[in-house]
Design a protein around this motif. Structure first.
Motif, PDB file in Angstrom:
ATOM      1  N   GLY A 159     -35.734  -8.388  39.978  1.00  0.00           N
ATOM      2  CA  GLY A 159     -37.059  -7.917  39.581  1.00  0.00           C
ATOM      3  C   GLY A 159     -37.170  -7.401  38.165  1.00  0.00           C
ATOM      4  O   GLY A 159     -38.253  -7.042  37.723  1.00  0.00           O
ATOM      5  N   ALA A 160     -36.088  -7.381  37.413  1.00  0.00           N
ATOM      6  CA  ALA A 160     -36.129  -6.872  36.037  1.00  0.00           C
ATOM      7  C   ALA A 160     -36.719  -7.922  35.100  1.00  0.00           C
ATOM      8  O   ALA A 160     -36.713  -9.116  35.391  1.00  0.00           O
ATOM      9  CB  ALA A 160     -34.728  -6.482  35.570  1.00  0.00           C
ATOM     10  N   VAL A 161     -37.237  -7.450  33.967  1.00  0.00           N
ATOM     11  CA  VAL A 161     -37.794  -8.336  32.945  1.00  0.00           C
ATOM     12  C   VAL A 161     -36.994  -8.137  31.665  1.00  0.00           C
ATOM     13  O   VAL A 161     -36.998  -7.049  31.088  1.00  0.00           O
ATOM     14  CB  VAL A 161     -39.286  -8.041  32.693  1.00  0.00           C
ATOM     15  N   ALA A 162     -36.317  -9.204  31.227  1.00  0.00           N
ATOM     16  CA  ALA A 162     -35.542  -9.153  29.983  1.00  0.00           C
ATOM     17  C   ALA A 162     -36.435  -9.675  28.863  1.00  0.00           C
ATOM     18  O   ALA A 162     -36.657 -10.881  28.745  1.00  0.00           O
ATOM     19  CB  ALA A 162     -34.278  -9.998  30.107  1.00  0.00           C
ATOM     20  N   HIS A 163     -36.965  -8.765  28.066  1.00  0.00           N
ATOM     21  CA  HIS A 163     -37.831  -9.153  26.947  1.00  0.00           C
ATOM     22  C   HIS A 163     -37.107  -9.003  25.615  1.00  0.00           C
ATOM     23  O   HIS A 163     -37.679  -9.253  24.561  1.00  0.00           O
ATOM     24  CB  HIS A 163     -39.144  -8.380  26.958  1.00  0.00           C
ATOM     25  N   HIS A 164     -35.842  -8.588  25.690  1.00  0.00           N
ATOM     26  CA  HIS A 164     -34.974  -8.511  24.511  1.00  0.00           C
ATOM     27  C   HIS A 164     -33.567  -8.874  24.957  1.00  0.00           C
ATOM     28  O   HIS A 164     -33.279  -8.925  26.157  1.00  0.00           O
ATOM     29  CB  HIS A 164     -35.011  -7.113  23.883  1.00  0.00           C
ATOM     30  N   ASP A 165     -32.678  -9.129  24.006  1.00  0.00           N
ATOM     31  CA  ASP A 165     -31.317  -9.536  24.347  1.00  0.00           C
ATOM     32  C   ASP A 165     -30.636  -8.505  25.249  1.00  0.00           C
ATOM     33  O   ASP A 165     -30.876  -7.296  25.127  1.00  0.00           O
ATOM     34  CB  ASP A 165     -30.471  -9.713  23.082  1.00  0.00           C
ATOM     35  N   VAL A 166     -29.800  -9.014  26.148  1.00  0.00           N
ATOM     36  CA  VAL A 166     -28.983  -8.173  27.022  1.00  0.00           C
ATOM     37  C   VAL A 166     -27.540  -8.366  26.559  1.00  0.00           C
ATOM     38  O   VAL A 166     -27.023  -9.480  26.564  1.00  0.00           O
ATOM     39  CB  VAL A 166     -29.151  -8.568  28.502  1.00  0.00           C
ATOM     40  N   SER A 167     -26.924  -7.284  26.121  1.00  0.00           N
ATOM     41  CA  SER A 167     -25.576  -7.349  25.553  1.00  0.00           C
ATOM     42  C   SER A 167     -24.546  -7.771  26.595  1.00  0.00           C
ATOM     43  O   SER A 167     -24.722  -7.514  27.791  1.00  0.00           O
ATOM     44  CB  SER A 167     -25.173  -5.982  24.993  1.00  0.00           C
TER      45      SER A 167
END
Length: 178
Positions: A159-167
């Motif tokens: 359910g998360a939204v990745a709107h920027h890079d995930v390290s």
């Protein structure tokens, strides 16, 4: 502080800068194959990678793609070895999606390379590629948005939204970093 409101004029939308990558005949052939075969529960999972390859995708070995998975444009898709894509996942690849080895894209996840310029009165495209690095996991109903790289071994939680890079190695949850 008051933010100026952008008046929309959608009639003026031009779609400038977006190239589907193939002609209308190939697009129509893919949509027919997608809807008549690829998404169906009875279409053998072992044939889905072959069908994507036939339409220009670069697909590795031992790739498992479940039924009801939608891929916008196979010719803009690169998938490594030992990748799993769960039921109802949607790969909206107006721009390239690159999935490295040992990645899991779970049920109902969405990878969306498309967006719009929010300040453009005609709402022009603002698309960018997505990259999932080796060992990443995009969990059930998670969303990865345009221009994002999910690092090696990173998790975009359910359910998360990745709107920027995930390290690399990070976990993104619905509440932020895990």
């Amino acid at each position: 502080m008051t933010v100026p409101v952008t008046a929309r004029n959608l009639r003026g939308f031009s779609g400038a800068g977006y190239d589907k990558g193939r002609g209308l005949l190939m697009q129509a052939a893919w949509f027919a194959a997608l809807n008549v075969l690829f998404v169906k529960w009875w279409f053998p999972p072992r044939l889905r990678p072959a069908l994507l390859r036939a339409f220009g995708a670069r697909i590795g070995d031992r790739v498992l793609i479940r039924h009801r998975v939608r891929v916008q444009w196979p010719w803009k898709l690169t998938v490594g070895d030992d990748v799993w894509v769960g039921e109802d996942a949607w790969l909206i690849n107006l721009e390239p999606i690159t999935i490295a080895d040992d990645v899991c894209v779970s049920q109902g996840a969405v990878l969306c390379t498309g967006s719009h310029q929010r300040r453009s009165p005609t709402f022009e495209f603002d698309n960018a590629p997505i990259r999932l690095e080796a060992g990443a996991w995009v969990a059930a109903r998670a969303i990865v948005l345009r221009g994002v790289t999910v690092g090696a071994g990173a998790v975009v939680g359910a359910g998360a939204v990745a709107h920027h890079d995930v390290s690399p190695g990070d976990v993104l949850t619905t509440g932020g970093r895990g």
